[in-house]
Design a protein around this motif. Structure first.
Motif, PDB file in Angstrom:
ATOM      1  N   ALA A 193       0.848  -1.196   0.000  1.00 21.82           N
ATOM      2  CA  ALA A 193       0.000   0.000   0.000  1.00 21.82           C
ATOM      3  C   ALA A 193       0.884   1.246   0.000  1.00 21.82           C
ATOM      4  CB  ALA A 193      -0.942  -0.004   1.196  1.00 21.82           C
ATOM      5  N   GLY A 194       1.996   1.168   0.708  1.00 23.66           N
ATOM      6  CA  GLY A 194       2.951   2.280   0.740  1.00 23.66           C
ATOM      7  C   GLY A 194       3.491   2.552  -0.652  1.00 23.66           C
ATOM      8  N   ARG A 195       3.765   1.476  -1.391  1.00 28.18           N
ATOM      9  CA  ARG A 195       4.254   1.628  -2.765  1.00 28.18           C
ATOM     10  C   ARG A 195       3.216   2.318  -3.649  1.00 28.18           C
ATOM     11  NH1 ARG A 195       7.385   1.072  -6.535  1.00 28.18           N
ATOM     12  NH2 ARG A 195       6.297   0.484  -8.408  1.00 28.18           N
ATOM     13  N   CYS A 196       1.949   1.899  -3.445  1.00 31.63           N
ATOM     14  CA  CYS A 196       0.862   2.548  -4.206  1.00 31.63           C
ATOM     15  C   CYS A 196       0.844   4.043  -3.922  1.00 31.63           C
ATOM     16  CB  CYS A 196      -0.494   1.955  -3.827  1.00 31.63           C
ATOM     17  SG  CYS A 196      -0.731   0.309  -4.472  1.00 31.63           S
ATOM     18  N   LYS A 197       1.038   4.383  -2.662  1.00 33.72           N
ATOM     19  CA  LYS A 197       1.038   5.804  -2.300  1.00 33.72           C
ATOM     20  C   LYS A 197       2.156   6.557  -3.020  1.00 33.72           C
ATOM     21  CE  LYS A 197      -0.513   8.108   1.337  1.00 33.72           C
ATOM     22  NZ  LYS A 197      -1.898   8.266   1.679  1.00 33.72           N
ATOM     23  N   GLU A 198       3.315   5.901  -3.140  1.00 37.37           N
ATOM     24  CA  GLU A 198       4.444   6.510  -3.847  1.00 37.37           C
ATOM     25  C   GLU A 198       4.078   6.779  -5.309  1.00 37.37           C
ATOM     26  OE1 GLU A 198       7.570   7.681  -3.088  1.00 37.37           O
ATOM     27  OE2 GLU A 198       6.567   7.616  -1.131  1.00 37.37           O
ATOM     28  N   ILE A 199       3.452   5.771  -5.940  1.00 46.72           N
ATOM     29  CA  ILE A 199       3.068   5.919  -7.351  1.00 46.72           C
ATOM     30  C   ILE A 199       2.072   7.068  -7.506  1.00 46.72           C
ATOM     31  CG2 ILE A 199       1.877   4.815  -9.285  1.00 46.72           C
ATOM     32  CD1 ILE A 199       3.052   2.147  -8.296  1.00 46.72           C
ATOM     33  N   VAL A 200       1.090   7.074  -6.594  1.00 44.73           N
ATOM     34  CA  VAL A 200       0.079   8.134  -6.629  1.00 44.73           C
ATOM     35  C   VAL A 200       0.746   9.501  -6.491  1.00 44.73           C
ATOM     36  CG1 VAL A 200      -1.766   9.155  -5.252  1.00 44.73           C
ATOM     37  CG2 VAL A 200      -1.878   6.748  -5.882  1.00 44.73           C
ATOM     38  N   LYS A 201       1.730   9.559  -5.593  1.00 44.47           N
ATOM     39  CA  LYS A 201       2.416  10.832  -5.373  1.00 44.47           C
ATOM     40  C   LYS A 201       3.130  11.288  -6.651  1.00 44.47           C
ATOM     41  CE  LYS A 201       6.058  12.156  -2.743  1.00 44.47           C
ATOM     42  NZ  LYS A 201       7.081  11.609  -1.884  1.00 44.47           N
ATOM     43  N   SER A 202       3.811  10.335  -7.304  1.00 47.44           N
ATOM     44  CA  SER A 202       4.552  10.772  -8.501  1.00 47.44           C
ATOM     45  C   SER A 202       3.599  11.137  -9.638  1.00 47.44           C
ATOM     46  CB  SER A 202       5.594   9.739  -8.931  1.00 47.44           C
ATOM     47  OG  SER A 202       5.047   8.468  -8.944  1.00 47.44           O
ATOM     48  N   LEU A 203       2.444  10.458  -9.691  1.00 48.53           N
ATOM     49  CA  LEU A 203       1.453  10.835 -10.711  1.00 48.53           C
ATOM     50  C   LEU A 203       0.966  12.259 -10.478  1.00 48.53           C
ATOM     51  CD1 LEU A 203      -0.826   7.717 -11.254  1.00 48.53           C
ATOM     52  CD2 LEU A 203       0.519   8.932 -12.961  1.00 48.53           C
ATOM     53  N   LEU A 204       0.701  12.568  -9.205  1.00 54.15           N
ATOM     54  CA  LEU A 204       0.210  13.911  -8.883  1.00 54.15           C
ATOM     55  C   LEU A 204       1.272  14.966  -9.206  1.00 54.15           C
ATOM     56  CD1 LEU A 204      -1.743  13.318  -5.558  1.00 54.15           C
ATOM     57  CD2 LEU A 204      -2.669  14.198  -7.705  1.00 54.15           C
ATOM     58  N   GLU A 205       2.526  14.622  -8.895  1.00 56.84           N
ATOM     59  CA  GLU A 205       3.596  15.570  -9.200  1.00 56.84           C
ATOM     60  C   GLU A 205       3.749  15.767 -10.701  1.00 56.84           C
ATOM     61  OE1 GLU A 205       6.628  13.703  -7.027  1.00 56.84           O
ATOM     62  OE2 GLU A 205       6.157  14.837  -5.199  1.00 56.84           O
ATOM     63  N   PHE A 206       3.612  14.646 -11.419  1.00 61.66           N
ATOM     64  CA  PHE A 206       3.748  14.709 -12.873  1.00 61.66           C
ATOM     65  C   PHE A 206       2.661  15.594 -13.480  1.00 61.66           C
ATOM     66  CE2 PHE A 206       2.486  12.869 -16.998  1.00 61.66           C
ATOM     67  CZ  PHE A 206       3.615  13.235 -17.713  1.00 61.66           C
ATOM     68  N   ALA A 207       1.461  15.481 -12.912  1.00 62.58           N
ATOM     69  CA  ALA A 207       0.330  16.180 -13.504  1.00 62.58           C
ATOM     70  C   ALA A 207       0.245  17.643 -13.067  1.00 62.58           C
ATOM     71  CB  ALA A 207      -0.964  15.467 -13.129  1.00 62.58           C
ATOM     72  N   ARG A 208       0.973  17.967 -12.002  1.00 63.34           N
ATOM     73  CA  ARG A 208       0.858  19.330 -11.510  1.00 63.34           C
ATOM     74  C   ARG A 208       1.351  20.321 -12.558  1.00 63.34           C
ATOM     75  NH1 ARG A 208       3.335  19.597  -6.064  1.00 63.34           N
ATOM     76  NH2 ARG A 208       5.224  19.442  -7.286  1.00 63.34           N
ATOM     77  N   GLN A 209       0.475  21.219 -12.937  1.00 59.79           N
ATOM     78  CA  GLN A 209       0.861  22.109 -14.017  1.00 59.79           C
ATOM     79  C   GLN A 209       1.012  23.561 -13.596  1.00 59.79           C
ATOM     80  OE1 GLN A 209      -2.072  20.690 -16.585  1.00 59.79           O
ATOM     81  NE2 GLN A 209      -0.693  19.238 -17.561  1.00 59.79           N
ATOM     82  N   SER A 210       0.845  23.798 -12.295  1.00 59.66           N
ATOM     83  CA  SER A 210       0.910  25.193 -11.862  1.00 59.66           C
ATOM     84  C   SER A 210       2.345  25.712 -11.991  1.00 59.66           C
ATOM     85  CB  SER A 210       0.440  25.302 -10.415  1.00 59.66           C
ATOM     86  OG  SER A 210       1.266  24.505  -9.612  1.00 59.66           O
ATOM     87  N   GLU A 211       2.463  26.983 -12.248  1.00 61.48           N
ATOM     88  CA  GLU A 211       3.772  27.630 -12.375  1.00 61.48           C
ATOM     89  C   GLU A 211       4.447  27.671 -10.997  1.00 61.48           C
ATOM     90  OE1 GLU A 211       5.497  29.933 -14.839  1.00 61.48           O
ATOM     91  OE2 GLU A 211       4.728  28.289 -16.069  1.00 61.48           O
ATOM     92  N   PRO A 212       5.685  27.227 -10.909  1.00 60.35           N
ATOM     93  CA  PRO A 212       6.364  27.281  -9.610  1.00 60.35           C
ATOM     94  C   PRO A 212       6.753  28.722  -9.283  1.00 60.35           C
ATOM     95  CG  PRO A 212       7.881  26.546 -11.296  1.00 60.35           C
ATOM     96  CD  PRO A 212       6.548  26.697 -11.964  1.00 60.35           C
ATOM     97  N   ARG A 213       6.843  28.999  -7.982  1.00 60.58           N
ATOM     98  CA  ARG A 213       7.291  30.324  -7.584  1.00 60.58           C
ATOM     99  C   ARG A 213       8.814  30.356  -7.656  1.00 60.58           C
ATOM    100  NH1 ARG A 213       7.684  33.792  -3.189  1.00 60.58           N
ATOM    101  NH2 ARG A 213       8.344  32.069  -1.853  1.00 60.58           N
TER     102      ARG A 213
END
Ligand SMILES: Nc1ncnc2c1ncn2[C@@H]1O[C@H](COP(=O)(O)OP(=O)(O)OP(=O)(O)O)[C@@H](O)[C@H]1O
Ligand SMILES: [Mg+2]
Length: 387
Positions: A202-222
């Protein structure tokens, strides 16, 4: 001037006018008698075919201008009522054979010319070069494909983010309840191992989910001034303590008076960590990773280099490693998002990650970054380099 002379001069002028009209057309105009001997071959035809009028007129047979059998086919169509009426050929796409022997796509409209008794005396064709149009169409098609694929990627990112977000909560539930059960079990219960496995997966799934969210994040960084040496050191602190890094020697050649970079510290830390983890994986847990920072005064660039002594990247994979979901790791080991995320982040910083690699020797990832314009070099001893 006698009437006779006046008429002759008028005819001559009219002839001259028509000759000019034909020769000044951008399209090729070619006329041939019923035996196929060419008697009009204008400038446009010269440009299109590469032959001069002199070479063609009365010398080269019209059939020579087409691939085998095509001239005959054109005459057949001209005589049939089906292609614009008897004696006409509506615009059709064909190939002609140039003087150099190349096949050139062109559009032909043609007509038969009849004498006063209705007998065929000649054929005339207007030839339009289709190469510029076809090239433009190809380019349009390519642009369209690129658009479609970048749109696909964007909507894939949105979809992934949506799913990842939804999965996060139930996943949290699984982790919490499994942990609670584990706490309740007596130390010698043989279900403990199964539960530990559930928690780990389950921890591994959380890691994958995290990287998917990071990948999809499209907001401009400060963008802020970033102490690169410190960011590298902080990222390493997380990793160095993990068992996988115990047999990996990490050499830090950090330039102490490095200027601040213009960037986003947490994003950059993620990039450095992704590259470091990849290096460790490529060295299968033992080898040397050298991390170097320097300032290139000429280019006014901060340069960060990660060099490993790992297995290297085969040439054919070099262009693919930054693609989302490209991985050479076993199923369940790699998602293939590490480098594409890193690439996107560095692109957001107005730069590009470069890679050099030799199979069996190792790999170097180089990241150039712009300095933060307003700040001076960091005073010696202040930065993470001192660590
Ligand atoms: N330092 C390296 N040495 C050799 N190969 C590398 C190195 N870094 C990346 N690669 C290759 O590039 C691929 C893509 O890397 P990326 O970080 O994007 O995905 P991954 O490591 O396979 O999975 P993830 O990072 O999502 O867990 C890797 O599978 C590996 O084949
Ligand atoms: Mg990776």
């Amino acid at each position: 001037m006698t009437d006779q002379k006046r008429i002759e001069s008028e005819v001559r002028e009219a002839n001259e006018f028509f000759r000019n009209l034909i020769s000044s057309s951008v399209d090729g105009i070619i006329a041939a008698d019923m035996k196929g001997n060419i008697f009009i071959f204008n400038n446009g035809a010269e440009n299109l075919t590469g032959y001069t009028a002199e070479e063609m007129i009365d010398r080269i047979h019209i059939t020579k201008l087409y691939p085998e059998g095509v001239a005959k086919e054109i005459m057949k169509k001209l005589r049939s009522p089906e292609h614009g009426g008897v004696g006409k050929l509506n615009p059709s796409q064909l190939n002609l054979v140039s003087k150099k022997g190349e096949e050139i796509p062109f559009q032909l409209s043609a007509a038969l010319i009849y004498d006063s008794e209705g007998k065929e005396t000649a054929s005339v064709g207007i030839f339009t070069d289709l190469r510029p149009r076809l090239a433009m169409e190809r380019k349009l098609e390519q642009t369209h494909m690129q658009l479609v694929s970048s749109e696909k990627l964007a909507s894939l990112g949105k979809l992934a983010a949506g799913i990842a977000h939804e999965i996060n909560n139930p996943l949290g539930g699984i982790l919490i309840y499994a942990s609670l059960m584990l706490e309740d079990l007596p130390p010698d219960d043989d279900k403990r191992q199964d539960l530990a496995r559930i928690i780990q997966e389950a921890g591994r799934c959380k890691e994958i989910v995290k990287s998917l969210l990071e990948f999809a994040r499209q907001s401009e960084p400060r963008m802020e001034p970033v102490d690169i040496n410190l960011t590298i050191t902080e990222g390493l602190f997380f990793l160095e303590n993990q068992a996988f890094f115990h047999n990996i020697r990490i050499i830090k050649n950090l330039e102490p008076s490095l200027p601040f970079a213009r960037g986003n510290a947490s994003q950059l830390k993620q990039v450095f960590m992704n590259i470091t983890v990849n290096a460790a994986e490529a060295m299968h847990g033992s080898g040397t990773l050298t991390i170097a920072t320097s300032f290139n005064r000429g280019r006014r660039q901060i340069v960060i280099e990660f060099t490993d002594t790992g297995e290297g990247i085969p040439e054919e994979n070099l262009t693919r490693i930054f693609d989302p979901f490209f991985t050479t790791k076993a199923i369940g080991k790699g998602t293939g998002l590490g480098l594409s995320t890193a690439y996107g982040i560095i692109e957001g910083h107005g730069s590009k990650i470069e890679v050099k690699s030799k199979v069996g020797v190792g790999t170097t990832f180089t990241i150039p970054l712009a300095p933060y314009p307003e700040t001076q070099p960091i005073a010696e001893g202040h930065s993470g380099a001192a660590a």
